[in-house]
Enzyme design. Sequence first.
Site, PDB file in Angstrom:
ATOM      1  N   ASP A  64       1.802  27.404 -44.633  1.00 43.63           N
ATOM      2  CA  ASP A  64       1.447  26.475 -45.986  1.00 43.63           C
ATOM      3  C   ASP A  64      -0.477  26.217 -45.851  1.00 43.63           C
ATOM      4  O   ASP A  64      -0.575  24.657 -45.763  1.00 43.63           O
ATOM      5  CB  ASP A  64       2.099  25.633 -46.507  1.00 43.63           C
ATOM      6  CG  ASP A  64       1.579  25.221 -47.839  1.00 43.63           C
ATOM      7  OD1 ASP A  64       1.335  25.168 -48.815  1.00 43.63           O
ATOM      8  OD2 ASP A  64       2.861  24.057 -48.093  1.00 43.63           O
ATOM      9  N   THR A  85      -3.646  25.787 -41.216  1.00 45.83           N
ATOM     10  CA  THR A  85      -5.454  24.699 -40.474  1.00 45.83           C
ATOM     11  C   THR A  85      -6.035  24.500 -42.086  1.00 45.83           C
ATOM     12  O   THR A  85      -6.450  25.599 -42.872  1.00 45.83           O
ATOM     13  CB  THR A  85      -5.571  25.478 -39.834  1.00 45.83           C
ATOM     14  OG1 THR A  85      -4.859  25.588 -38.432  1.00 45.83           O
ATOM     15  CG2 THR A  85      -7.423  24.607 -39.039  1.00 45.83           C
ATOM     16  N   ASN A 110      -2.588  38.671 -37.174  1.00 49.75           N
ATOM     17  CA  ASN A 110      -3.193  38.291 -37.802  1.00 49.75           C
ATOM     18  C   ASN A 110      -4.816  37.818 -37.287  1.00 49.75           C
ATOM     19  O   ASN A 110      -4.863  37.605 -36.591  1.00 49.75           O
ATOM     20  CB  ASN A 110      -2.645  37.394 -38.966  1.00 49.75           C
ATOM     21  CG  ASN A 110      -3.303  35.809 -38.213  1.00 49.75           C
ATOM     22  OD1 ASN A 110      -4.236  35.292 -38.515  1.00 49.75           O
ATOM     23  ND2 ASN A 110      -2.083  35.044 -37.248  1.00 49.75           N
ATOM     24  N   ARG A 111      -5.573  37.936 -38.561  1.00 50.02           N
ATOM     25  CA  ARG A 111      -7.122  37.345 -38.553  1.00 50.02           C
ATOM     26  C   ARG A 111      -7.819  36.366 -39.302  1.00 50.02           C
ATOM     27  O   ARG A 111      -8.657  36.857 -39.629  1.00 50.02           O
ATOM     28  CB  ARG A 111      -8.114  38.771 -37.937  1.00 50.02           C
ATOM     29  CG  ARG A 111      -7.829  39.794 -38.171  1.00 50.02           C
ATOM     30  CD  ARG A 111      -9.216  40.590 -37.929  1.00 50.02           C
ATOM     31  NE  ARG A 111      -9.492  42.445 -38.690  1.00 50.02           N
ATOM     32  CZ  ARG A 111      -8.684  43.456 -38.800  1.00 50.02           C
ATOM     33  NH1 ARG A 111      -8.124  43.197 -37.437  1.00 50.02           N
ATOM     34  NH2 ARG A 111      -9.216  44.511 -39.384  1.00 50.02           N
ATOM     35  N   PHE A 114      -8.955  30.304 -40.552  1.00 50.96           N
ATOM     36  CA  PHE A 114      -8.869  29.326 -41.227  1.00 50.96           C
ATOM     37  C   PHE A 114      -9.179  29.803 -42.622  1.00 50.96           C
ATOM     38  O   PHE A 114     -10.155  28.831 -42.978  1.00 50.96           O
ATOM     39  CB  PHE A 114      -9.821  28.668 -40.523  1.00 50.96           C
ATOM     40  CG  PHE A 114      -9.831  27.914 -39.703  1.00 50.96           C
ATOM     41  CD1 PHE A 114      -8.000  28.215 -38.761  1.00 50.96           C
ATOM     42  CD2 PHE A 114     -10.267  27.136 -38.660  1.00 50.96           C
ATOM     43  CE1 PHE A 114      -8.143  28.134 -37.905  1.00 50.96           C
ATOM     44  CE2 PHE A 114      -9.627  26.553 -37.387  1.00 50.96           C
ATOM     45  CZ  PHE A 114      -8.871  27.127 -36.496  1.00 50.96           C
ATOM     46  N   ASN A 138      -2.638  20.101 -39.986  1.00 54.38           N
ATOM     47  CA  ASN A 138      -3.588  20.783 -38.718  1.00 54.38           C
ATOM     48  C   ASN A 138      -4.797  21.518 -38.586  1.00 54.38           C
ATOM     49  O   ASN A 138      -5.002  21.118 -40.298  1.00 54.38           O
ATOM     50  CB  ASN A 138      -2.747  22.237 -38.697  1.00 54.38           C
ATOM     51  CG  ASN A 138      -3.795  22.867 -37.721  1.00 54.38           C
ATOM     52  OD1 ASN A 138      -4.428  23.784 -37.580  1.00 54.38           O
ATOM     53  ND2 ASN A 138      -2.625  23.222 -36.702  1.00 54.38           N
ATOM     54  N   SER A 174      -7.124  29.201 -32.541  1.00 52.28           N
ATOM     55  CA  SER A 174      -7.127  30.282 -32.639  1.00 52.28           C
ATOM     56  C   SER A 174      -7.965  31.100 -32.200  1.00 52.28           C
ATOM     57  O   SER A 174      -9.089  31.442 -32.198  1.00 52.28           O
ATOM     58  CB  SER A 174      -7.603  29.922 -34.456  1.00 52.28           C
ATOM     59  OG  SER A 174      -7.621  31.241 -34.693  1.00 52.28           O
ATOM     60  N   ASN A 176      -9.322  33.662 -33.793  1.00 50.99           N
ATOM     61  CA  ASN A 176      -9.805  34.266 -34.471  1.00 50.99           C
ATOM     62  C   ASN A 176     -11.069  33.696 -35.673  1.00 50.99           C
ATOM     63  O   ASN A 176     -11.748  33.755 -36.543  1.00 50.99           O
ATOM     64  CB  ASN A 176      -8.937  34.299 -36.424  1.00 50.99           C
ATOM     65  CG  ASN A 176      -7.791  35.482 -35.753  1.00 50.99           C
ATOM     66  OD1 ASN A 176      -7.913  36.295 -35.468  1.00 50.99           O
ATOM     67  ND2 ASN A 176      -6.314  35.237 -36.173  1.00 50.99           N
ATOM     68  N   THR A 177     -11.940  32.580 -35.304  1.00 51.55           N
ATOM     69  CA  THR A 177     -13.157  31.858 -35.344  1.00 51.55           C
ATOM     70  C   THR A 177     -14.061  31.921 -34.366  1.00 51.55           C
ATOM     71  O   THR A 177     -13.139  31.221 -32.882  1.00 51.55           O
ATOM     72  CB  THR A 177     -12.574  30.181 -35.735  1.00 51.55           C
ATOM     73  OG1 THR A 177     -11.788  30.179 -36.718  1.00 51.55           O
ATOM     74  CG2 THR A 177     -14.121  29.735 -35.539  1.00 51.55           C
ATOM     75  N   LYS A 216      -3.077  21.500 -29.899  1.00 48.87           N
ATOM     76  CA  LYS A 216      -2.188  23.062 -30.323  1.00 48.87           C
ATOM     77  C   LYS A 216      -3.004  24.228 -29.239  1.00 48.87           C
ATOM     78  O   LYS A 216      -4.410  24.009 -30.029  1.00 48.87           O
ATOM     79  CB  LYS A 216      -1.990  23.520 -31.778  1.00 48.87           C
ATOM     80  CG  LYS A 216      -1.520  24.577 -31.781  1.00 48.87           C
ATOM     81  CD  LYS A 216      -1.348  25.173 -32.869  1.00 48.87           C
ATOM     82  CE  LYS A 216      -0.214  26.233 -33.712  1.00 48.87           C
ATOM     83  NZ  LYS A 216       0.362  26.648 -34.409  1.00 48.87           N
ATOM     84  N   ASN A 245      -0.062  28.301 -29.534  1.00 48.07           N
ATOM     85  CA  ASN A 245      -0.520  29.242 -31.073  1.00 48.07           C
ATOM     86  C   ASN A 245      -0.487  31.277 -30.738  1.00 48.07           C
ATOM     87  O   ASN A 245       0.187  31.074 -29.991  1.00 48.07           O
ATOM     88  CB  ASN A 245      -2.139  29.608 -30.419  1.00 48.07           C
ATOM     89  CG  ASN A 245      -2.832  28.854 -32.521  1.00 48.07           C
ATOM     90  OD1 ASN A 245      -2.345  30.015 -33.015  1.00 48.07           O
ATOM     91  ND2 ASN A 245      -3.318  28.114 -32.871  1.00 48.07           N
ATOM     92  N   TYR A 317       8.201  30.325 -37.598  1.00 48.07           N
ATOM     93  CA  TYR A 317       7.206  30.960 -38.966  1.00 48.07           C
ATOM     94  C   TYR A 317       6.929  32.585 -38.714  1.00 48.07           C
ATOM     95  O   TYR A 317       7.895  32.931 -40.284  1.00 48.07           O
ATOM     96  CB  TYR A 317       5.242  31.077 -38.873  1.00 48.07           C
ATOM     97  CG  TYR A 317       4.090  32.062 -39.382  1.00 48.07           C
ATOM     98  CD1 TYR A 317       4.716  32.370 -40.363  1.00 48.07           C
ATOM     99  CD2 TYR A 317       2.978  31.506 -39.118  1.00 48.07           C
ATOM    100  CE1 TYR A 317       3.403  32.806 -40.722  1.00 48.07           C
ATOM    101  CE2 TYR A 317       2.101  31.569 -39.656  1.00 48.07           C
ATOM    102  CZ  TYR A 317       1.865  32.614 -40.924  1.00 48.07           C
ATOM    103  OH  TYR A 317       1.464  32.976 -41.457  1.00 48.07           O
TER     104      TYR A 317
END
Length: 342
Positions: A64, A85, A110-111, A114, A138, A174, A176-177, A216, A245, A317
Amino acid sequence: MYSFARKLLFQLSAETAHDLALDMIGASNRLGLLGLMSANIPSKPKEVMGLVFNNPVGLAAGLDKNADCIDGMGRLGFGFVELGTVTPRPQPGNPKPRMFRLVKQEAIINRMGFNNLGVDYLVNKVRKSKYNGVIGINIGKNSDTPVDKASEDYLICLRKVYPYADYVTINLSSPNTPGLRKLQFGDDLKRLLSAVKREQSLLAVQHNRKVPLTLKIAPDMTNEEIADIARCVLDHGIEGVIATNTTIQRDSIKGLKHADEQGGLSGAPLADQSTKVIKILADELSGRLPIIGVGGINSAAAAAAKIKAGASLVQIYSGLIYQGPELIRQVAEGIYACEKEG
């Protein structure tokens, strides 16, 4: 009931199903229908970080992101929800497709990057929420913010969410950033934690309440790197650690469809790896800080393993996506049984 919904949702792409599921939870809550799916979880209040959690099972960040379904998630039975996030400015995230299911393995890659509607949107949603459980928020940096300017983004978010959060999570993990995980180490980590702790002190005076900060961390670290993080969070007075993570490792799914997709792997294949990090972290912290365990929890036994490794609370999750809301009750009961055994 969830098994029927899952069959329909799994006919869609992973991200489309994710968005539709949130819409369904929101609509069902407004119509008073979530009681048909909610888990009946006995309340056993537990104090962690000075906060009282009605039960030890939380929603992990990422599901969410924009706080659109806080009340619905509460009705499903979660003892706490972690939103985000969230970043200072809205951003679309990475190009689609960017989320992939590995159904037999109960895993997700997943990628997302954010993707969110920005901190102001999230704060407005939290303000309107009627959820009376613990709310974590977050926070992260925008993708176009240079790593050496990242602390500015974290401070912007911290100031804006502080009045509405029960705790705030600093997300540096993460995959992915670009460049984000660099902030978990050495002087970069020390500078960032110093900045957020200074700001926390100012905000605590301004709002007459201290909101705990958690960090995290990623699962893809050496034992020495985990120990360094433990020392750093203790030195800077961070109130808790969330481990872990998603992972960039692929050994557990090598050769499978989607295994070569870039991004973070979550779900059952992550369970042992995240539990190992929790154990090392718990040994280094020696009970001085609480750990929230997350990663691959899809059963009561998986949750109990996190508690035995040293976690005080857990979050789910991917397991929720594969198992449905009944997992919340199973996990809570598994933790209660584990704690009763001592």
